[in-house]
Write a protein that holds these residues in place. Sequence first.
Motif, PDB file in Angstrom:
ATOM      1  N   MET A  35      66.698   4.723  49.864  1.00 18.00           N
ATOM      2  CA  MET A  35      65.405   4.791  50.561  1.00 18.00           C
ATOM      3  C   MET A  35      65.621   5.261  51.996  1.00 18.00           C
ATOM      4  N   ALA A  36      64.809   6.231  52.418  1.00 15.83           N
ATOM      5  CA  ALA A  36      64.970   6.795  53.755  1.00 15.83           C
ATOM      6  C   ALA A  36      64.625   5.764  54.816  1.00 15.83           C
ATOM      7  N   PRO A  37      65.404   5.718  55.912  1.00 10.45           N
ATOM      8  CA  PRO A  37      65.044   4.813  57.012  1.00 10.45           C
ATOM      9  C   PRO A  37      63.749   5.257  57.667  1.00 10.45           C
ATOM     10  N   ARG A  38      63.085   4.316  58.306  1.00 10.50           N
ATOM     11  CA  ARG A  38      61.822   4.606  58.993  1.00 10.50           C
ATOM     12  C   ARG A  38      61.972   4.252  60.459  1.00 10.50           C
ATOM     13  N   ILE A  39      61.462   5.128  61.308  1.00 10.96           N
ATOM     14  CA  ILE A  39      61.452   4.896  62.751  1.00 10.96           C
ATOM     15  C   ILE A  39      60.007   4.790  63.200  1.00 10.96           C
ATOM     16  N   ASP A  40      59.643   3.652  63.766  1.00 11.44           N
ATOM     17  CA  ASP A  40      58.347   3.535  64.427  1.00 11.44           C
ATOM     18  C   ASP A  40      58.542   4.039  65.860  1.00 11.44           C
ATOM     19  N   TYR A  41      57.824   5.092  66.190  1.00 14.28           N
ATOM     20  CA  TYR A  41      58.019   5.811  67.456  1.00 14.28           C
ATOM     21  C   TYR A  41      56.829   5.539  68.374  1.00 14.28           C
ATOM     22  N   PHE A  42      57.029   4.639  69.337  1.00 14.23           N
ATOM     23  CA  PHE A  42      55.983   4.259  70.276  1.00 14.23           C
ATOM     24  C   PHE A  42      56.147   5.088  71.559  1.00 14.23           C
ATOM     25  N   PHE A  43      55.075   5.769  71.958  1.00 13.24           N
ATOM     26  CA  PHE A  43      55.215   6.703  73.079  1.00 13.24           C
ATOM     27  C   PHE A  43      53.854   7.040  73.671  1.00 13.24           C
ATOM     28  N   THR A  44      53.886   7.726  74.796  1.00 10.90           N
ATOM     29  CA  THR A  44      52.717   8.383  75.358  1.00 10.90           C
ATOM     30  C   THR A  44      53.086   9.850  75.555  1.00 10.90           C
ATOM     31  N   PRO A  45      52.196  10.766  75.247  1.00 13.22           N
ATOM     32  CA  PRO A  45      52.543  12.190  75.356  1.00 13.22           C
ATOM     33  C   PRO A  45      52.736  12.678  76.784  1.00 13.22           C
ATOM     34  N   ILE A  46      52.389  11.866  77.790  1.00 15.95           N
ATOM     35  CA  ILE A  46      52.540  12.336  79.169  1.00 15.95           C
ATOM     36  C   ILE A  46      53.792  11.792  79.857  1.00 15.95           C
ATOM     37  N   SER A  47      54.631  11.053  79.156  1.00 10.75           N
ATOM     38  CA  SER A  47      55.843  10.514  79.786  1.00 10.75           C
ATOM     39  C   SER A  47      56.922  11.586  79.906  1.00 10.75           C
ATOM     40  N   PRO A  48      57.556  11.716  81.083  1.00 11.01           N
ATOM     41  CA  PRO A  48      58.664  12.673  81.193  1.00 11.01           C
ATOM     42  C   PRO A  48      59.853  12.269  80.332  1.00 11.01           C
TER      43      PRO A  48
ATOM     44  N   ALA B  39      58.086   3.508  77.338  1.00 13.66           N
ATOM     45  CA  ALA B  39      58.117   4.699  76.491  1.00 13.66           C
ATOM     46  C   ALA B  39      59.259   5.633  76.902  1.00 13.66           C
ATOM     47  N   PRO B  40      59.911   6.216  75.899  1.00 12.30           N
ATOM     48  CA  PRO B  40      59.717   6.024  74.461  1.00 12.30           C
ATOM     49  C   PRO B  40      60.448   4.780  73.956  1.00 12.30           C
ATOM     50  N   THR B  41      59.912   4.187  72.916  1.00 10.73           N
ATOM     51  CA  THR B  41      60.609   3.116  72.211  1.00 10.73           C
ATOM     52  C   THR B  41      60.692   3.492  70.735  1.00 10.73           C
ATOM     53  N   TYR B  42      61.896   3.403  70.198  1.00  8.03           N
ATOM     54  CA  TYR B  42      62.153   3.690  68.792  1.00  8.03           C
ATOM     55  C   TYR B  42      62.508   2.362  68.121  1.00  8.03           C
ATOM     56  N   VAL B  43      61.880   2.063  66.996  1.00  4.42           N
ATOM     57  CA  VAL B  43      62.108   0.791  66.315  1.00  4.42           C
ATOM     58  C   VAL B  43      62.560   1.056  64.888  1.00  4.42           C
ATOM     59  N   VAL B  44      63.716   0.498  64.534  1.00  8.13           N
ATOM     60  CA  VAL B  44      64.252   0.604  63.175  1.00  8.13           C
ATOM     61  C   VAL B  44      64.596  -0.801  62.700  1.00  8.13           C
ATOM     62  N   ASP B  45      64.011  -1.195  61.580  1.00 11.41           N
ATOM     63  CA  ASP B  45      64.276  -2.528  61.009  1.00 11.41           C
ATOM     64  C   ASP B  45      64.087  -3.641  62.045  1.00 11.41           C
ATOM     65  N   GLY B  46      63.081  -3.490  62.888  1.00  9.34           N
ATOM     66  CA  GLY B  46      62.778  -4.516  63.881  1.00  9.34           C
ATOM     67  C   GLY B  46      63.622  -4.457  65.138  1.00  9.34           C
ATOM     68  N   GLU B  47      64.588  -3.542  65.194  1.00  7.36           N
ATOM     69  CA  GLU B  47      65.444  -3.416  66.381  1.00  7.36           C
ATOM     70  C   GLU B  47      64.890  -2.335  67.308  1.00  7.36           C
ATOM     71  N   LEU B  48      64.717  -2.690  68.590  1.00  6.96           N
ATOM     72  CA  LEU B  48      64.141  -1.772  69.567  1.00  6.96           C
ATOM     73  C   LEU B  48      65.223  -0.988  70.310  1.00  6.96           C
ATOM     74  N   PHE B  49      64.917   0.286  70.538  1.00  4.60           N
ATOM     75  CA  PHE B  49      65.744   1.155  71.379  1.00  4.60           C
ATOM     76  C   PHE B  49      64.791   1.776  72.395  1.00  4.60           C
ATOM     77  N   TRP B  50      64.903   1.340  73.661  1.00  6.26           N
ATOM     78  CA  TRP B  50      63.973   1.796  74.690  1.00  6.26           C
ATOM     79  C   TRP B  50      64.629   2.890  75.520  1.00  6.26           C
ATOM     80  N   GLY B  51      63.983   4.038  75.568  1.00  2.00           N
ATOM     81  CA  GLY B  51      64.413   5.110  76.451  1.00  2.00           C
ATOM     82  C   GLY B  51      65.176   6.206  75.734  1.00  2.00           C
ATOM     83  N   GLN B  52      64.976   7.436  76.206  1.00  2.00           N
ATOM     84  CA  GLN B  52      65.671   8.573  75.612  1.00  2.00           C
ATOM     85  C   GLN B  52      67.183   8.495  75.834  1.00  2.00           C
ATOM     86  N   ASP B  53      67.616   7.664  76.769  1.00  2.00           N
ATOM     87  CA  ASP B  53      69.048   7.487  76.994  1.00  2.00           C
ATOM     88  C   ASP B  53      69.663   6.504  76.001  1.00  2.00           C
ATOM     89  N   ARG B  54      68.879   6.039  75.034  1.00  4.15           N
ATOM     90  CA  ARG B  54      69.406   5.164  73.979  1.00  4.15           C
ATOM     91  C   ARG B  54      69.466   5.869  72.627  1.00  4.15           C
TER      92      ARG B  54
END
Length: 198
Positions: A1-14, A172-187
């Motif tokens: 089964m393919a992993p799923r990423i919940d991608y929380f963001f705003t389109p105006i964030s650098p 933003a951005p925050t990427y969530v996989v299996d309940g684990e958060l990764f905040w920021g494009q540097d993550r």
Amino acid sequence: MAPRIDYFFTPISPWVFLGSERFHAVARGAGAEVAYRPVDFGRIFPASGGLPLPKRAPQRQAYRLTELKRWSEHLGIPLIPQPSNFPQPDELAALTLIAAEQAGADMAALCTAFGRAVWIEDRVLSAPETLADILSRHGASPDLIDRAQSDEVRALRDAYTEQALSTGVFGAPTYVVDGELFWGQDRLDFLERKLSRS
């Protein structure tokens, strides 16, 4: 089964823009499904102790500009650190992205193009004519702008924002996989490692 990423963001964030192409490449490489969640940080910041940019301390604002220049040079993305049209409202752009996803549009291309409009082209993303131009250039109908303002799409953005709050999202951005958060494009390196184990 393919992993799923919940991608929380705003389109105006650098930071969303700086990470957009790399994020989508990571997701494609992992065969991951991306659930796009353009949320209302006007609600999230007060609930999580964050402040909108104009209300942040001068030291924080100055360091943000330093980091933007560093990351711009590091990634080879020549953005404008202080565009004349920023800050600007993000609601219509966010709603348009929700409508675009419902219509099966190329979300990776649109998300990157929305960011490019603000951070490279210095355009007003809240202007319908700007959105219509971007949609047309990426094979999506400008009619999505009208669809975006429907009660259904507005309710979806509210639901996504509630999901963000209940998940613990605060930036933003925050990427969530299996309940684990990764905040920021540097993550993104950590996100990629997570996906490789999913």
